[in-house]
Design a protein around this motif. Structure first.
Motif, short mmCIF file in Angstrom:
data_model
loop_
_atom_site.label_atom_id
_atom_site.label_comp_id
_atom_site.label_asym_id
_atom_site.label_seq_id
_atom_site.Cartn_x
_atom_site.Cartn_y
_atom_site.Cartn_z
N PRO A 1 -51.98 -5.64 -30.57
CA PRO A 1 -53.20 -5.46 -31.38
C PRO A 1 -53.56 -6.70 -32.18
CG PRO A 1 -51.38 -4.13 -32.24
CD PRO A 1 -50.97 -4.61 -30.89
N PHE A 2 -52.57 -7.44 -32.64
CA PHE A 2 -52.87 -8.66 -33.40
C PHE A 2 -53.53 -9.72 -32.52
CE2 PHE A 2 -49.44 -7.37 -36.55
CZ PHE A 2 -50.33 -7.15 -37.59
N PHE A 3 -53.01 -9.93 -31.32
CA PHE A 3 -53.62 -10.91 -30.43
C PHE A 3 -55.02 -10.47 -29.98
CE2 PHE A 3 -49.24 -12.67 -29.29
CZ PHE A 3 -49.47 -13.87 -29.94
N VAL A 4 -55.19 -9.17 -29.74
CA VAL A 4 -56.52 -8.66 -29.40
C VAL A 4 -57.50 -8.92 -30.54
CG1 VAL A 4 -57.85 -6.53 -29.02
CG2 VAL A 4 -55.71 -6.88 -27.79
N PHE A 5 -57.07 -8.64 -31.76
CA PHE A 5 -57.90 -8.84 -32.94
C PHE A 5 -58.23 -10.32 -33.11
CE2 PHE A 5 -58.21 -8.01 -37.81
CZ PHE A 5 -59.59 -7.98 -37.72
N ALA A 6 -57.22 -11.18 -32.97
CA ALA A 6 -57.43 -12.62 -33.13
C ALA A 6 -58.43 -13.14 -32.10
CB ALA A 6 -56.11 -13.36 -33.02
N GLY A 7 -58.28 -12.69 -30.85
CA GLY A 7 -59.20 -13.12 -29.81
C GLY A 7 -60.63 -12.69 -30.08
N ASN A 8 -60.80 -11.45 -30.53
CA ASN A 8 -62.14 -10.95 -30.84
C ASN A 8 -62.76 -11.68 -32.02
OD1 ASN A 8 -62.18 -9.07 -28.77
ND2 ASN A 8 -61.42 -7.39 -30.03
N VAL A 9 -61.93 -11.98 -33.02
CA VAL A 9 -62.43 -12.72 -34.19
C VAL A 9 -62.93 -14.10 -33.77
CG1 VAL A 9 -61.69 -13.90 -36.30
CG2 VAL A 9 -61.08 -11.52 -35.94
N ILE B 1 -66.77 -5.99 -39.26
CA ILE B 1 -66.65 -4.56 -38.98
C ILE B 1 -66.74 -4.31 -37.47
CG2 ILE B 1 -67.69 -2.29 -39.30
CD1 ILE B 1 -66.23 -3.41 -41.76
N HIS B 2 -67.66 -5.03 -36.82
CA HIS B 2 -67.79 -4.89 -35.37
C HIS B 2 -66.50 -5.32 -34.66
CE1 HIS B 2 -69.69 -5.05 -31.37
NE2 HIS B 2 -69.03 -6.18 -31.20
N VAL B 3 -65.90 -6.42 -35.12
CA VAL B 3 -64.65 -6.91 -34.52
C VAL B 3 -63.53 -5.90 -34.74
CG1 VAL B 3 -62.84 -8.65 -34.78
CG2 VAL B 3 -65.22 -9.36 -34.62
N LEU B 4 -63.47 -5.32 -35.94
CA LEU B 4 -62.46 -4.30 -36.23
C LEU B 4 -62.59 -3.12 -35.28
CD1 LEU B 4 -62.22 -3.98 -40.14
CD2 LEU B 4 -60.37 -4.58 -38.56
N SER B 5 -63.82 -2.66 -35.11
CA SER B 5 -64.07 -1.51 -34.25
C SER B 5 -63.71 -1.81 -32.80
CB SER B 5 -65.55 -1.11 -34.35
OG SER B 5 -65.85 -0.07 -33.45
N ALA B 6 -64.15 -2.98 -32.31
CA ALA B 6 -63.87 -3.35 -30.92
C ALA B 6 -62.38 -3.53 -30.69
CB ALA B 6 -64.62 -4.64 -30.56
N SER B 7 -61.70 -4.13 -31.66
CA SER B 7 -60.26 -4.36 -31.52
C SER B 7 -59.48 -3.05 -31.55
CB SER B 7 -59.76 -5.29 -32.64
OG SER B 7 -60.41 -6.53 -32.60
N ALA B 8 -59.90 -2.14 -32.42
CA ALA B 8 -59.24 -0.83 -32.50
C ALA B 8 -59.41 -0.07 -31.20
CB ALA B 8 -59.81 -0.03 -33.67
N SER B 9 -60.61 -0.14 -30.62
CA SER B 9 -60.88 0.54 -29.35
C SER B 9 -60.03 -0.03 -28.22
CB SER B 9 -62.36 0.43 -29.01
OG SER B 9 -62.65 1.03 -27.78
N SER B 10 -59.98 -1.37 -28.14
CA SER B 10 -59.19 -2.02 -27.09
C SER B 10 -57.70 -1.71 -27.25
CB SER B 10 -59.41 -3.53 -27.12
OG SER B 10 -60.74 -3.86 -26.84
#
Length: 447
Positions: free
Chosen positions: A60-68, A285-294
């Motif tokens: 989840p951290f790498f997914v979040f970092a990539g989306n950010v 907020i969009h990044v949080l939502s997308a990362s949580a979904s992924s």
């Protein structure tokens, strides 16, 4: 009996179109409740334990970092820098897409995310320069697979958790194959572009515009100046530093891969919000939502695949298959070629995360019996499964590229064949020359 019910129900569910994560779960519970071989509560406990892992927190951290970083405009800056390096070559924009995917893959750790981020920037530009739509989509799909090999890699994290292998060692081992993969794809880009007449990026001077009176066929393909390259590098440097921080920290022992992923998130937010200033609260907020979904999709898949694998293991299926393979040959090289064939076939029908979870317990027993390094094998396994990202019918990068490029799966499947061939040849090289993977890790003191 349990295995028969398990496999029959699983393939039946897939045949009628049930999503693979649900098919894994339903078939597992169906087999247990039908045969009564194992208490149902065991599956519930295994489902929880499958994702109760500190190492898996890296995903989840790498997914979040990539989306950010993608939302923060890093992908555009990376493509601009890549354009100054390879843009003037025949098929320049195709090379830019591949090199940009290498840079961005070192941030996202995901093949579909890399395809999406770079494709969104490069597909419109390539179409403006009259590149064939199917070829354009094939380039970004094939280039996106680099995101699975260049560290960090979410799939390597999964393998490391299952095989009890050093994730940090695998990350470093993925550098060589990742760069080789980039070179192979660029060579294929060049050969196809040269044949079809795709030129480099346009650099039209003011005098040429005046003389042509708007005729955009006039092209000046001189190399980018040192000043232009330096400016592009300075603009992209903050994005390029992320993999340096991740690998440098792991290599030096300052932090674990999971801690590196958390640091990558913090770094990405600082760069996107305060350095590039491309991310506000709504974007965050969009990044949080997308990362949580992924993350939910990935971990749900991991949990269900784990209980499916647990049931196979309870019936000694991995051990029996390992004995069967080693009875065919005791030559480690031939064993690796046999495994490669199985992985190529599995990659056509299984998502790479599912394939890793289902096949790792089987093949780890085999490679350990052959005294093959499990970290080397992990990088090899992820590499071969990455090819499945661009092979129908389940190649996820193909579908992402089809959506971005608005092209049919039939057309892109034909265009991607040279890349699949090139990647298979590269996989063969990894079997014949394992030093491509093991050389860099051998320089470290990592376990």
């Amino acid at each position: 009996m349990l295995v028969i019910v398990l496999l029959v129900s699983f393939f039946l569910l897939l045949f009628i179109g049930v999503p693979i994560s649900f098919a894994l779960s339903i078939s597992s519970f169906t087999a247990v409740m039908t045969t009564g071989a194992i208490p149902v509560i065991n599956l519930v406990q295994k489902t929880f334990r499958a994702i109760d892992s500190f190492t898996l927190l890296a995903i989840p951290f790498f997914v979040f970092a990539g989306n950010v970083m993608a939302r923060g405009g890093v992908s555009k800056r990376l493509t601009d820098m890549a354009a100054t390096l390879v843009g003037r070559m025949p098929g320049g924009l195709a090379h830019v897409a591949t090199l940009s995917s290498t840079f961005f893959g070192a941030i996202s750790g995901s093949a579909p995310a890399t395809t999406s981020a770079i494709g969104a920037v490069m597909v419109p530009e390539m179409e403006k320069r009259s590149y064939d739509k199917a070829f354009t989509a094939a380039v970004v799909a094939a280039s996106g697979t680099i995101g699975l090999i260049i560290p960090p890699s979410n799939t390597m994290v999964m393998y490391g958790t299952l095989a009890n292998a050093s994730v940090g060692k695998m990350f470093i081992g993925g550098v060589g194959p990742g760069l080789l993969m980039t070179a192979v794809i660029i060579i294929i880009n060049y050969v196809i572009s040269k044949k079809r007449g795709y030129v480099g990026t346009e650099r039209v001077t003011a005098k040429e515009v005046w003389m042509s009176r708007g005729n955009h066929e006039i092209i000046h393909r001189g190399p980018a100046s040192g000043k232009e390259r330096w400016a592009a590098f300075k603009d992209a440097i903050w994005g390029l530093l992320m993999p340096v921080i991740i690998l440098g920290g792991i290599y030096s022992g300052l932090f674990t891969p999971t801690e590196a992923a958390a640091i990558a998130v913090f770094y990405g937010i600082i760069v996107s919000a305060f350095v590039y200033r491309n991310m506000g609260w709504k974007d965050f907020i969009h990044v949080l939502s997308a990362s949580a979904s992924s993350t939910a999709s990935i971990l749900f898949l991991v949990a269900n695949a784990h209980i499916f694998s647990y049931l196979l293991s309870s019936e000694q299926i991995p051990q029996k298959l390992a004995i069967l393979m080693t009875s065919l040959t005791t030559n480690p090289t031939m064993i690796m070629f046999l495994i490669m064939i199985v992985l190529l076939i599995a990659g056509c029908f299984l998502d790479n995360a599912v394939a890793v979870i289902l096949l790792t317990p089987i093949f780890v027993n085999v490679v350990q019996a052959m005294n093959i390094d499990i970290c080397y094998f992990g990088v090899f396994l992820v590499f071969v499964l990455a090819i499945g990202q661009v092979t129908p019918p389940v190649g996820l990068c193909l579908f992402v590229a089809c959506d971005i490029g608005k092209v049919s799966i039939e057309k892109i499947s034909r265009e991607v064949l040279p890349y699949v061939g090139g990647l298979i040849v590269t996989a063969i090289l990894l079997v014949l020359f394992p030093q491509i993977v093991t050389w860099l890790p051998s320089l470290t003191k990592m376990a």
